[in-house]
Write a protein that holds these residues in place. Sequence first.
Motif, PDB file in Angstrom:
ATOM      1  N   ARG A 122      17.624 -10.081   0.700  1.00 16.29           N
ATOM      2  CA  ARG A 122      19.006  -9.762   1.050  1.00 16.29           C
ATOM      3  C   ARG A 122      19.163  -8.318   1.496  1.00 16.29           C
ATOM      4  O   ARG A 122      20.096  -7.979   2.220  1.00 16.29           O
ATOM      5  CB  ARG A 122      19.922 -10.011  -0.145  1.00 16.29           C
ATOM      6  N   GLY A 123      18.269  -7.471   1.032  1.00 17.97           N
ATOM      7  CA  GLY A 123      18.371  -6.067   1.383  1.00 17.97           C
ATOM      8  C   GLY A 123      17.123  -5.329   0.968  1.00 17.97           C
ATOM      9  O   GLY A 123      16.231  -5.904   0.318  1.00 17.97           O
ATOM     10  N   THR A 124      17.035  -4.075   1.341  1.00 19.00           N
ATOM     11  CA  THR A 124      15.894  -3.235   0.975  1.00 19.00           C
ATOM     12  C   THR A 124      16.402  -1.896   0.460  1.00 19.00           C
ATOM     13  O   THR A 124      17.576  -1.553   0.598  1.00 19.00           O
ATOM     14  CB  THR A 124      14.959  -3.005   2.175  1.00 19.00           C
ATOM     15  N   PHE A 125      15.468  -1.136  -0.104  1.00 20.57           N
ATOM     16  CA  PHE A 125      15.811   0.113  -0.766  1.00 20.57           C
ATOM     17  C   PHE A 125      14.586   1.010  -0.721  1.00 20.57           C
ATOM     18  O   PHE A 125      13.453   0.522  -0.742  1.00 20.57           O
ATOM     19  CB  PHE A 125      16.202  -0.199  -2.214  1.00 20.57           C
ATOM     20  N   PHE A 126      14.767   2.331  -0.632  1.00 21.97           N
ATOM     21  CA  PHE A 126      13.612   3.216  -0.667  1.00 21.97           C
ATOM     22  C   PHE A 126      13.974   4.553  -1.295  1.00 21.97           C
ATOM     23  O   PHE A 126      15.141   4.973  -1.312  1.00 21.97           O
ATOM     24  CB  PHE A 126      13.041   3.438   0.737  1.00 21.97           C
ATOM     25  N   LEU A 127      12.945   5.221  -1.820  1.00 24.36           N
ATOM     26  CA  LEU A 127      13.037   6.591  -2.312  1.00 24.36           C
ATOM     27  C   LEU A 127      11.785   7.331  -1.873  1.00 24.36           C
ATOM     28  O   LEU A 127      10.693   6.751  -1.859  1.00 24.36           O
ATOM     29  CB  LEU A 127      13.096   6.632  -3.850  1.00 24.36           C
ATOM     30  N   PRO A 128      11.899   8.622  -1.518  1.00 18.02           N
ATOM     31  CA  PRO A 128      10.689   9.414  -1.297  1.00 18.02           C
ATOM     32  C   PRO A 128       9.948   9.585  -2.624  1.00 18.02           C
ATOM     33  O   PRO A 128      10.569   9.574  -3.697  1.00 18.02           O
ATOM     34  CB  PRO A 128      11.231  10.763  -0.791  1.00 18.02           C
ATOM     35  N   VAL A 129       8.656   9.730  -2.566  1.00 16.46           N
ATOM     36  CA  VAL A 129       7.858   9.846  -3.783  1.00 16.46           C
ATOM     37  C   VAL A 129       8.343  11.011  -4.643  1.00 16.46           C
ATOM     38  O   VAL A 129       8.704  12.078  -4.131  1.00 16.46           O
ATOM     39  CB  VAL A 129       6.356  10.018  -3.440  1.00 16.46           C
ATOM     40  N   ARG A 130       8.390  10.784  -5.956  1.00 13.97           N
ATOM     41  CA  ARG A 130       8.777  11.810  -6.926  1.00 13.97           C
ATOM     42  C   ARG A 130       7.567  12.137  -7.796  1.00 13.97           C
ATOM     43  O   ARG A 130       6.792  11.243  -8.153  1.00 13.97           O
ATOM     44  CB  ARG A 130       9.920  11.317  -7.820  1.00 13.97           C
ATOM     45  N   LEU A 131       7.418  13.411  -8.163  1.00  8.52           N
ATOM     46  CA  LEU A 131       6.259  13.840  -8.948  1.00  8.52           C
ATOM     47  C   LEU A 131       6.692  14.674 -10.153  1.00  8.52           C
ATOM     48  O   LEU A 131       6.367  15.850 -10.265  1.00  8.52           O
ATOM     49  CB  LEU A 131       5.296  14.650  -8.071  1.00  8.52           C
ATOM     50  N   ILE A 169       8.126   5.949  -0.854  1.00 15.71           N
ATOM     51  CA  ILE A 169       7.513   6.246   0.435  1.00 15.71           C
ATOM     52  C   ILE A 169       6.654   7.492   0.257  1.00 15.71           C
ATOM     53  O   ILE A 169       7.129   8.536  -0.188  1.00 15.71           O
ATOM     54  CB  ILE A 169       8.580   6.517   1.510  1.00 15.71           C
ATOM     55  N   ILE A 170       5.365   7.387   0.577  1.00 11.51           N
ATOM     56  CA  ILE A 170       4.451   8.523   0.458  1.00 11.51           C
ATOM     57  C   ILE A 170       4.156   9.050   1.860  1.00 11.51           C
ATOM     58  O   ILE A 170       3.540   8.354   2.677  1.00 11.51           O
ATOM     59  CB  ILE A 170       3.132   8.129  -0.229  1.00 11.51           C
ATOM     60  N   PRO A 171       4.618  10.241   2.178  1.00 14.80           N
ATOM     61  CA  PRO A 171       4.417  10.786   3.527  1.00 14.80           C
ATOM     62  C   PRO A 171       2.944  10.829   3.924  1.00 14.80           C
ATOM     63  O   PRO A 171       2.074  11.147   3.105  1.00 14.80           O
ATOM     64  CB  PRO A 171       4.988  12.210   3.414  1.00 14.80           C
ATOM     65  N   ALA A 172       2.670  10.463   5.167  1.00 15.90           N
ATOM     66  CA  ALA A 172       1.326  10.489   5.752  1.00 15.90           C
ATOM     67  C   ALA A 172       0.381   9.472   5.129  1.00 15.90           C
ATOM     68  O   ALA A 172      -0.817   9.465   5.423  1.00 15.90           O
ATOM     69  CB  ALA A 172       0.710  11.894   5.663  1.00 15.90           C
ATOM     70  N   SER A 185       8.961  -4.822  -5.584  1.00 17.06           N
ATOM     71  CA  SER A 185       8.470  -3.593  -4.975  1.00 17.06           C
ATOM     72  C   SER A 185       7.238  -3.882  -4.122  1.00 17.06           C
ATOM     73  O   SER A 185       6.266  -4.466  -4.607  1.00 17.06           O
ATOM     74  CB  SER A 185       8.117  -2.580  -6.070  1.00 17.06           C
ATOM     75  N   VAL A 186       7.301  -3.494  -2.853  1.00 13.44           N
ATOM     76  CA  VAL A 186       6.162  -3.606  -1.943  1.00 13.44           C
ATOM     77  C   VAL A 186       6.066  -2.285  -1.192  1.00 13.44           C
ATOM     78  O   VAL A 186       6.906  -1.981  -0.347  1.00 13.44           O
ATOM     79  CB  VAL A 186       6.323  -4.765  -0.937  1.00 13.44           C
ATOM     80  N   THR A 187       5.067  -1.498  -1.490  1.00 13.72           N
ATOM     81  CA  THR A 187       4.975  -0.153  -0.920  1.00 13.72           C
ATOM     82  C   THR A 187       4.049  -0.063   0.297  1.00 13.72           C
ATOM     83  O   THR A 187       4.131   0.897   1.062  1.00 13.72           O
ATOM     84  CB  THR A 187       4.483   0.842  -1.976  1.00 13.72           C
ATOM     85  N   SER A 188       3.173  -1.047   0.464  1.00 14.96           N
ATOM     86  CA  SER A 188       2.251  -1.039   1.602  1.00 14.96           C
ATOM     87  C   SER A 188       1.768  -2.460   1.855  1.00 14.96           C
ATOM     88  O   SER A 188       1.575  -3.240   0.925  1.00 14.96           O
ATOM     89  CB  SER A 188       1.040  -0.133   1.336  1.00 14.96           C
ATOM     90  N   LEU A 189       1.584  -2.797   3.121  1.00 17.00           N
ATOM     91  CA  LEU A 189       1.014  -4.089   3.491  1.00 17.00           C
ATOM     92  C   LEU A 189      -0.485  -3.993   3.725  1.00 17.00           C
ATOM     93  O   LEU A 189      -1.152  -5.011   3.921  1.00 17.00           O
ATOM     94  CB  LEU A 189       1.695  -4.606   4.765  1.00 17.00           C
ATOM     95  N   ASN A 190      -1.015  -2.784   3.696  1.00 23.82           N
ATOM     96  CA  ASN A 190      -2.451  -2.563   3.879  1.00 23.82           C
ATOM     97  C   ASN A 190      -3.138  -2.773   2.542  1.00 23.82           C
ATOM     98  O   ASN A 190      -2.939  -1.998   1.604  1.00 23.82           O
ATOM     99  CB  ASN A 190      -2.687  -1.144   4.384  1.00 23.82           C
ATOM    100  N   PRO A 191      -3.968  -3.814   2.402  1.00 25.74           N
ATOM    101  CA  PRO A 191      -4.581  -4.100   1.105  1.00 25.74           C
ATOM    102  C   PRO A 191      -5.391  -2.933   0.552  1.00 25.74           C
ATOM    103  O   PRO A 191      -5.382  -2.687  -0.663  1.00 25.74           O
ATOM    104  CB  PRO A 191      -5.483  -5.310   1.397  1.00 25.74           C
ATOM    105  N   ARG A 192      -6.073  -2.189   1.423  1.00 27.06           N
ATOM    106  CA  ARG A 192      -6.888  -1.079   0.936  1.00 27.06           C
ATOM    107  C   ARG A 192      -6.016   0.053   0.403  1.00 27.06           C
ATOM    108  O   ARG A 192      -6.319   0.651  -0.634  1.00 27.06           O
ATOM    109  CB  ARG A 192      -7.821  -0.568   2.036  1.00 27.06           C
ATOM    110  N   VAL A 193      -4.934   0.337   1.093  1.00 23.73           N
ATOM    111  CA  VAL A 193      -4.014   1.357   0.599  1.00 23.73           C
ATOM    112  C   VAL A 193      -3.362   0.891  -0.692  1.00 23.73           C
ATOM    113  O   VAL A 193      -3.272   1.631  -1.679  1.00 23.73           O
ATOM    114  CB  VAL A 193      -2.943   1.680   1.657  1.00 23.73           C
ATOM    115  N   SER A 194      -2.917  -0.369  -0.703  1.00 24.85           N
ATOM    116  CA  SER A 194      -2.248  -0.904  -1.879  1.00 24.85           C
ATOM    117  C   SER A 194      -3.144  -0.866  -3.110  1.00 24.85           C
ATOM    118  O   SER A 194      -2.710  -0.468  -4.200  1.00 24.85           O
ATOM    119  CB  SER A 194      -1.795  -2.348  -1.607  1.00 24.85           C
TER     120      SER A 194
END
Length: 356
Positions: A257-266, A235-238, A192-201
């Motif tokens: 080999r592939g990627t996968f995503f889901l919108p954030v769930r709360l 994926i977290i909008p904005a 799982s990699v949700t962001s490449l921005n270290p500060r956001v991560s």
Amino acid sequence: MAKTRPVRGATLNGESRRFNLPERQADGDWLDDRETVDEGEPVLRTTVTVEHPRTIITRNQSPDIGFDRSINPYRGCEHGCIYCFARPSHAYHDLSPGLDFETRLFAKPDAPTLLRAELGKRGYVCEPIAFGTNTDPYQPIEKDWRITRGCIEVLAETCHPLTITTKSDRVTRDLDLLAPMAARGLAAVMISVTSLNPRVSMTVEPRAPHPEKRLAAVRRLTEAGIPTYVSLSPIIPAITDHEMEHLMERAAEAGARGTFFLPVRLPHEVAPLFRAWLDTHFPDRAGKVMSIIQSIRGGRDNDPNFHTRFRGQGAWAELLRTRFHIAAKRFGLDGERIRLRTDLFRPPAGPQGELF
């Protein structure tokens, strides 16, 4: 947005009314034995309680989950991902889904023994076992407890297929087990990699490894012959959605080999925890983020319904799916999911296994 690295994900230890959980104040020191952070405030120490379950394989019949069994060597997760949908499970222990979930962990050292017994039962039918479906099997305490590794050893011995989902490069410590299994069609890994921005991560997932370490793990796993995928979820909008294409490009470069995503769930208590986190770290866009999430979730903070809870609905959800499919094709990440073998399984040796 916060200017310093948060030591934990949740900003509070909120109340859970579903199980009459009283609100409590967290206490203790931080894991690394520092007694204060820069501001001089006390920080939290992680504690681990031994749990002795009677079984270790968890079954599910969900129509929108692609596996029917899983193993969770730990309860709670020190990575502290604010969006973690497993947080509400801590309320069953009369603990908060907030800071307690990140600091008051449970380990199941009997897991390998229980697994061996369950695989040896008469009538057991082999299907892939999923790790990392609730809490991360390679969170920091795995370094000392090695419960995940113990379970993999049993599965390797019995030629039983497995999948692993993690946001830690610690999975590469088990290459000696996973590579031979993968060569026989018995193992696949999703990082799982949700962001490449270290500060956001570091704000979203404060105690997970740096995203570059995770991408390096993808490359190591791939080079070892292990089918490896990258999850962009959630994926977290904005906040992280603008990184989708770049993340997929980097995943392809690393050999995924592939990627996968889901919108954030709360779900349940995650929603108020997430709102409080937004107010602390992203006050400039908190309202915008929640507005988009609600547009994806049918006007609510969360959609619990089967079939729609993972996909989302509305214009925003459709836009994310369109962008994802275009990028997957562009970067060669739209191939078929791997199918693991089940025909090689042999029950473990021992009093139970020898019956077969």
